[in-house]
Design a protein around this motif. Structure first.
Motif, PDB file in Angstrom:
ATOM      1  N   ILE A 117      -2.404   6.399   4.252  1.00 40.79           N
ATOM      2  CA  ILE A 117      -2.022   6.985   2.983  1.00 40.79           C
ATOM      3  C   ILE A 117      -2.602   6.624   1.820  1.00 40.79           C
ATOM      4  O   ILE A 117      -3.256   7.229   0.678  1.00 40.79           O
ATOM      5  N   LEU A 118      -2.728   5.182   1.688  1.00 37.96           N
ATOM      6  CA  LEU A 118      -3.584   4.652   0.597  1.00 37.96           C
ATOM      7  C   LEU A 118      -5.021   5.245   0.580  1.00 37.96           C
ATOM      8  O   LEU A 118      -5.553   5.678  -0.728  1.00 37.96           O
ATOM      9  N   ILE A 174      -9.085   8.266  -2.460  1.00 36.51           N
ATOM     10  CA  ILE A 174     -10.191   8.951  -2.576  1.00 36.51           C
ATOM     11  C   ILE A 174     -10.103  10.042  -3.604  1.00 36.51           C
ATOM     12  O   ILE A 174     -10.988  10.381  -4.454  1.00 36.51           O
ATOM     13  N   LEU A 175      -8.933  10.717  -3.647  1.00 34.78           N
ATOM     14  CA  LEU A 175      -8.700  11.842  -4.428  1.00 34.78           C
ATOM     15  C   LEU A 175      -8.500  11.549  -5.997  1.00 34.78           C
ATOM     16  O   LEU A 175      -9.256  11.912  -6.808  1.00 34.78           O
ATOM     17  N   VAL A 176      -7.640  10.335  -6.344  1.00 35.81           N
ATOM     18  CA  VAL A 176      -7.829   9.733  -7.663  1.00 35.81           C
ATOM     19  C   VAL A 176      -9.172   9.533  -7.987  1.00 35.81           C
ATOM     20  O   VAL A 176      -9.592   9.695  -9.309  1.00 35.81           O
ATOM     21  N   SER A 177     -10.061   8.805  -7.129  1.00 37.30           N
ATOM     22  CA  SER A 177     -11.110   8.341  -7.501  1.00 37.30           C
ATOM     23  C   SER A 177     -11.990   9.575  -7.953  1.00 37.30           C
ATOM     24  O   SER A 177     -12.900   9.678  -8.992  1.00 37.30           O
ATOM     25  N   MET A 229       0.858  -1.224   0.236  1.00 35.01           N
ATOM     26  CA  MET A 229      -0.062  -0.135  -0.130  1.00 35.01           C
ATOM     27  C   MET A 229       0.959   1.156  -0.045  1.00 35.01           C
ATOM     28  O   MET A 229       0.549   2.155  -0.574  1.00 35.01           O
ATOM     29  N   LEU A 230       1.926   1.381   0.581  1.00 36.56           N
ATOM     30  CA  LEU A 230       2.556   2.612   0.976  1.00 36.56           C
ATOM     31  C   LEU A 230       3.342   3.169  -0.079  1.00 36.56           C
ATOM     32  O   LEU A 230       2.709   4.094  -0.387  1.00 36.56           O
ATOM     33  N   TRP A 231       4.219   2.624  -0.440  1.00 31.30           N
ATOM     34  CA  TRP A 231       5.334   3.600  -1.606  1.00 31.30           C
ATOM     35  C   TRP A 231       4.352   3.645  -2.873  1.00 31.30           C
ATOM     36  O   TRP A 231       4.743   4.825  -3.495  1.00 31.30           O
TER      37      TRP A 231
END
Length: 490
Positions: free
Chosen positions: A346-347, A352-355, A66-68
């Motif tokens: 962070i994921l 949510i922003l990209v969606s 998930m992180l990087w």
């Protein structure tokens, strides 16, 4: 001189590093080169750039964690028409739902710290109602698992239940790979995982509801969401033992089961700390659900609009931090922070922003998808579409990363809704939320899938077989429960 074991470890480590580099190249290609592909109308060049970032994120979440990949996605979005990295950071982290995820997860750590989960299973299994009733006992195990999953989280619950159930089945005389053991393990661990989607203001449910709200503006009533999900979880817990019976599981060894040994640790019942922790959580849930059903113009409705579930959760956390037992607060923040899943946060922020960006008008992706899907919808109808949605979701969840699959399906739903396609949108979101949690067939499908395969009482072949049966059962139950209830309540 290095041992063979050390050399094998070094060899494995080298392979992992090489594979990570390959994955990095693929992710970078998606995020920065996909945009060079000519955009098919009505998708814009900006839309192609965002779509490439989304594909890179999905690939990264599936193969690299998930992180990087999430951090890299934030950087990549700064190289699109969305804006600078500062704007990306504000857009992804300036979200009330993200705040609620952090506060809610940390606050719920108090339940695990008080050891309340283990006490619940010990007390309930020793009820006189269960003695000599095998079907009731296994049903109680399912219900307890769901309750513990809600209170302590599915991962903590699985860690507690795996050794307990392994010891229980062995003491009853069941053998490794027995149908009863395998189906019980699959069902119990699935049941504990489903509850993390029961509320639109906690855990997995918050993640999916917030994603859809950010993309469509549709706000899910907490009460209606909870009633639908609770009905599905309870029916899963109650009906699954009958499915086990139908599949020929042997319940006879539970006839004279004795759980007294498990109860010895908690002979004195709930201590003061456990009473306060569980009492605080119960009050929070009752307030959050009750207020969501009240008219918005009423005094309490206005209070709910102003404070929201995030404010109520903040009050609960303050309660856990201020109230002390034996000089120690109900919530140890250092311990909670040390065990917190920061990579998930962070994921959540970037997903949510990209969606939201993907479904915005400037990308053209929504119109493209709606144009392609509408003719299919016309042929299938509402029920047919929901059935196909369920089947596709449960299939993809078990062959790919369940979180990535969840976001893919949610974005398709949002694009259709934003472009006026008529369908039962709340039902579709509820279905994707729950079915994406049933990644149980393979160890790689989800954390719970890995836990199931790691259980001492199962064999891989048996898990593949009976987990698949569980998935089919879940799809049928989902259509029977969620479609009519969501039509009535939303």
């Amino acid at each position: 001189m290095k041992s063979l074991r050390e050399e094998d470890d070094m060899s494995t480590e080298t392979k992992k590093k090489d594979l990570t580099i390959v994955h990095l190249v693929v992710i970078l290609a998606c995020m920065f080169l996909f945009r060079l592909i000519p955009a098919p109308a009505p998708i814009t060049p900006y839309g192609m750039a965002v779509l490439g970032i989304f594909l890179g994120l999905v690939y990264g979440w599936t193969f690299c964690g998930m992180l990087w990949p999430s951090l890299l996605g934030m950087v990549a979005l700064a190289f699109t028409d969305y804006g600078t990295f500062t704007q990306v950071a504000v857009g992804s982290w300036g979200n009330a739902n993200l705040f609620m995820l952090i506060v809610g997860t940390l606050a719920c750590s108090a339940i695990g710290q008080s050891n309340s989960s283990k006490l619940i299973i010990a007390k309930l299994l020793n009820m006189n109602l269960l003695k000599g009733r095998p079907l009731v006992i296994i049903t109680a195990l399912f219900l307890i698992s769901s309750l513990m999953g809600f209170l302590a989280g599915s991962v903590v619950t699985a860690i507690i239940l795996i050794p307990l159930t392994a010891q229980l089945f062995e003491s009853l005389g069941y053998k490794k790979g027995d149908k009863f053991v395998v189906m019980s393990v699959v069902g119990i661990l699935t049941a504990c995982n489903l509850t993390i989607g029961m509320f639109p203001f906690l855990g997995w449910g918050l993640m999916t509801a917030a994603t859809v709200t950010a993309s469509t503006g549709y706000a899910f009533p907490s009460g209606a969401w909870f009633v639908c999900m609770l009905a599905f979880v309870v029916m899963f817990d109650v009906c699954f033992p009958f499915l086990m019976k139908l599949c020929g599981c042997d319940f006879s060894k539970l006839q004279n089961a004795d759980f007294a040994e498990m109860n010895k640790e908690f002979e004195n019942g709930l201590d003061k700390r456990q009473k306060l922790v569980l009492g605080g959580m119960l009050v929070f849930i009752l307030c959050a659900v009750t207020l969501s059903f009240l008219p918005a113009e009423s005094i309490f409705g206005q209070f709910n609009t102003r404070v929201t579930s995030a404010g109520l959760m903040s009050v609960l956390m303050v309660f856990y931090l201020l109230v002390k037992v034996d000089g120690k607060p109900l919530l140890d923040m250092k311990e909670a922070a040390a065990n917190y899943f920061w990579d998930l946060t962070i994921l959540f922020a970037i997903a949510i922003l990209v969606s939201n960006v993907m479904t915005s008008e400037g990308t053209g992706i929504s119109i493209f998808c709606a144009t392609a899907i509408t003719p299919i919808m016309a042929k299938l109808g509402n029920i047919g579409f929901l059935a196909v949605l369920c089947i596709v979701t449960i299939f993809l969840t078990n062959v790919a990363n369940n979180m990535a699959v969840c976001f893919i399906m949610l974005n398709i739903i949002c694009m259709m809704f934003n472009n006026g396609v008529v369908f039962n949108m709340p039902a579709a979101v509820l279905m994707v939320t729950m079915l994406s949690l049933i990644g149980i067939v393979t160890p790689a499908s989800s954390v719970i899938g890995a836990f199931i395969h790691s259980h001492p009482g199962v064999t891989p072949t048996a898990v593949y077989k009976w987990a698949t049966v569980t998935c089919l059962f879940s799809v049928i139950l989902m259509l029977v429960i969620i479609v009519p209830l969501s039509s009535l309540l939303f």
